[in-house]
Every structure is written in structure tokens, then in C-alpha cells.
Design a protein around this motif. Structure first.
Motif, short mmCIF file in Angstrom:
data_model
loop_
_atom_site.label_atom_id
_atom_site.label_comp_id
_atom_site.label_asym_id
_atom_site.label_seq_id
_atom_site.Cartn_x
_atom_site.Cartn_y
_atom_site.Cartn_z
N ILE A 1 -30.91 31.37 12.54
CA ILE A 1 -31.81 30.21 12.46
C ILE A 1 -31.47 29.47 13.74
CG2 ILE A 1 -32.36 30.35 10.05
CD1 ILE A 1 -30.10 27.90 9.98
N ILE A 2 -32.69 28.65 14.16
CA ILE A 2 -32.35 27.68 15.40
C ILE A 2 -32.66 26.33 14.70
CG2 ILE A 2 -33.18 27.05 17.64
CD1 ILE A 2 -34.09 30.07 17.95
N VAL A 3 -31.74 25.41 14.89
CA VAL A 3 -31.82 24.04 14.27
C VAL A 3 -31.29 23.19 15.12
CG1 VAL A 3 -31.69 24.79 11.76
CG2 VAL A 3 -29.60 24.39 13.12
N THR A 4 -31.85 21.74 15.21
CA THR A 4 -31.04 20.77 15.94
C THR A 4 -29.73 20.42 15.22
OG1 THR A 4 -32.12 19.15 14.44
CG2 THR A 4 -33.48 19.74 16.60
N THR A 5 -29.17 19.67 15.82
CA THR A 5 -27.58 19.37 15.55
C THR A 5 -27.82 18.41 14.11
OG1 THR A 5 -26.67 19.53 17.66
CG2 THR A 5 -25.44 18.17 16.28
N GLY A 6 -28.72 17.60 14.46
CA GLY A 6 -29.04 16.64 13.15
C GLY A 6 -29.27 17.45 11.95
N ILE A 7 -30.21 18.54 12.10
CA ILE A 7 -30.77 19.09 10.88
C ILE A 7 -29.52 20.11 10.44
CG2 ILE A 7 -32.06 21.16 9.87
CD1 ILE A 7 -33.46 18.51 10.40
N TYR A 8 -28.76 20.56 11.45
CA TYR A 8 -27.26 21.31 11.12
C TYR A 8 -26.29 20.41 10.13
CZ TYR A 8 -23.18 24.00 11.79
OH TYR A 8 -21.80 24.81 11.78
N ASP B 1 -35.43 21.14 23.08
CA ASP B 1 -35.23 22.60 23.36
C ASP B 1 -35.76 23.30 22.32
OD1 ASP B 1 -34.58 21.83 26.03
OD2 ASP B 1 -32.51 21.69 25.33
N LEU B 2 -36.04 22.79 21.18
CA LEU B 2 -36.48 23.71 20.15
C LEU B 2 -37.98 24.32 20.38
CD1 LEU B 2 -35.41 24.11 17.15
CD2 LEU B 2 -36.73 22.43 16.26
N PRO B 3 -38.05 25.52 19.92
CA PRO B 3 -39.32 25.86 20.37
C PRO B 3 -40.36 25.47 19.22
CG PRO B 3 -37.60 27.87 20.18
CD PRO B 3 -37.05 26.49 19.79
N ALA B 4 -41.54 25.53 19.60
CA ALA B 4 -42.82 25.08 18.80
C ALA B 4 -43.15 25.77 17.49
CB ALA B 4 -44.05 24.96 19.64
N ASP B 5 -42.58 26.72 17.51
CA ASP B 5 -42.89 27.71 16.38
C ASP B 5 -41.89 27.94 15.26
OD1 ASP B 5 -41.18 29.38 17.89
OD2 ASP B 5 -42.67 31.21 17.36
N ILE B 6 -40.62 27.03 15.21
CA ILE B 6 -39.65 26.78 14.44
C ILE B 6 -39.85 25.90 13.24
CG2 ILE B 6 -37.23 26.50 14.49
CD1 ILE B 6 -37.56 28.87 15.81
N LYS C 1 -38.91 31.11 12.31
CA LYS C 1 -40.06 30.91 13.11
C LYS C 1 -41.34 31.81 12.33
CE LYS C 1 -38.97 34.86 16.38
NZ LYS C 1 -38.76 35.81 15.17
N VAL C 2 -42.60 31.40 13.15
CA VAL C 2 -43.60 32.05 12.61
C VAL C 2 -43.46 33.45 12.46
CG1 VAL C 2 -46.01 32.49 13.11
CG2 VAL C 2 -45.31 30.27 13.42
N GLY C 3 -44.03 34.03 11.31
CA GLY C 3 -43.68 35.64 11.44
C GLY C 3 -42.44 36.32 10.45
N LYS D 1 -47.70 29.81 9.65
CA LYS D 1 -48.28 28.72 10.80
C LYS D 1 -46.91 27.64 10.81
CE LYS D 1 -52.32 26.71 10.64
NZ LYS D 1 -53.62 26.47 10.60
N VAL D 2 -46.85 26.98 11.87
CA VAL D 2 -45.88 26.12 12.39
C VAL D 2 -46.75 25.11 13.23
CG1 VAL D 2 -43.82 25.09 12.92
CG2 VAL D 2 -43.78 27.15 11.60
#
Length: 126
Positions: free
Chosen positions: A5-12, A46-51, A100-102, A120-121
Motif C-alpha cells: 500500500i502507498i500512504v502518507t505518513t499521517g495516514i500511516y 507525491d501520492l498518486p492520484a489513483d490511490i 489503487k484503481v484496479g 474509481k478514485v
């Protein structure tokens, strides 16, 4: 499905705190702990838009219960279920955050395992 998974530090940090406070089932706790160990932390910009993350409108297909639903994931203090705004720490958000999407996720919800697909995101602003 994504390897990590890809998350921001705040979400982590928020998910770690949720685990520390035992706010999830033991199965969810094990799954989230594993995901956090392998997670990639990035800056918000830096978080991709589809995450899937906070302040995003997400369309999910639940293959187990056979329905589609759109969720708006917001901070816990802004949750308003009547307006379709779900906390990023709600059960459904914890299942898909960082994916992410998919991606199709098999998740151990309290009511049993379900298969959720991210259709969809989109960015969302109030």
C-alpha cells in the motif's frame, strides 16, 4: 493487487494508532499490521492520484455482496454518513486505503471475508 500500500505518513500514523487502541478485529489487526510493515510512505504531494486516501471520492464494487457504492473518505472528525462521508478509519476505508484503481482486496471484515474492487478514485473537495 498491489504488493504494497502507498500512504502518507499521517495516514500511516493514524492506522498505527487505531491498531494500538484495539479498534479493529484481531483478523483486521493482523492484516493491517502486515500491510503497514510493507507500506511505502510518501508525502501528500507525491501520492498518486489513483490511490485511496483521505479527501478522495472512491467507487467500490463489493463482489461478495454484489453491489457498487461511492464513498467519500474524510478525516474522522468530519464523518457524516448521511452525506456519504466516511472516516478514513472506518472499516471500509481501512480495507482499501493505500490501494489503487484496479486492485481487488480480500478483506477480513467483522462480518466475514469480502472481496472489494476499487473501480474509481477521484479528488474531492468540499
Amino acid at each position: 493487487m498491489s504488493n504494497q500500500i502507498i500512504v502518507t505518513t499521517g495516514i500511516y500514523d493514524a492506522i498505527k494508532e487505531t491498531l494500538r487502541r484495539k479498534k479493529v478485529s484481531i483478523h483486521e489487526e493482523k492484516r493491517l499490521a502486515t500491510e503497514l510493515r510493507n507500506a511505502r510512505q510518501v508525502l501528500r504531494r507525491d501520492l498518486p492520484a489513483d490511490i485511496v486516501t483521505v479527501e478522495r471520492k472512491v467507487t467500490l464494487k463489493d463482489h461478495t455482496l454484489d453491489f457498487e457504492h461511492e464513498y467519500i473518505f474524510v478525516s474522522s472528525t468530519r464523518e457524516k454518513l448521511k452525506k456519504n462521508k466516511y472516516s478514513i478509519l472506518s472499516d471500509i476505508a481501512l480495507a482499501v486505503v493505500g490501494y489503487k484503481v484496479g486492485d481487488i482486496i480480500d478483506w477480513p471484515f467483522k462480518g466475514g471475508n469480502r472481496k472489494i474492487e476499487i473501480l474509481k478514485v477521484e479528488a474531492w473537495e468540499e
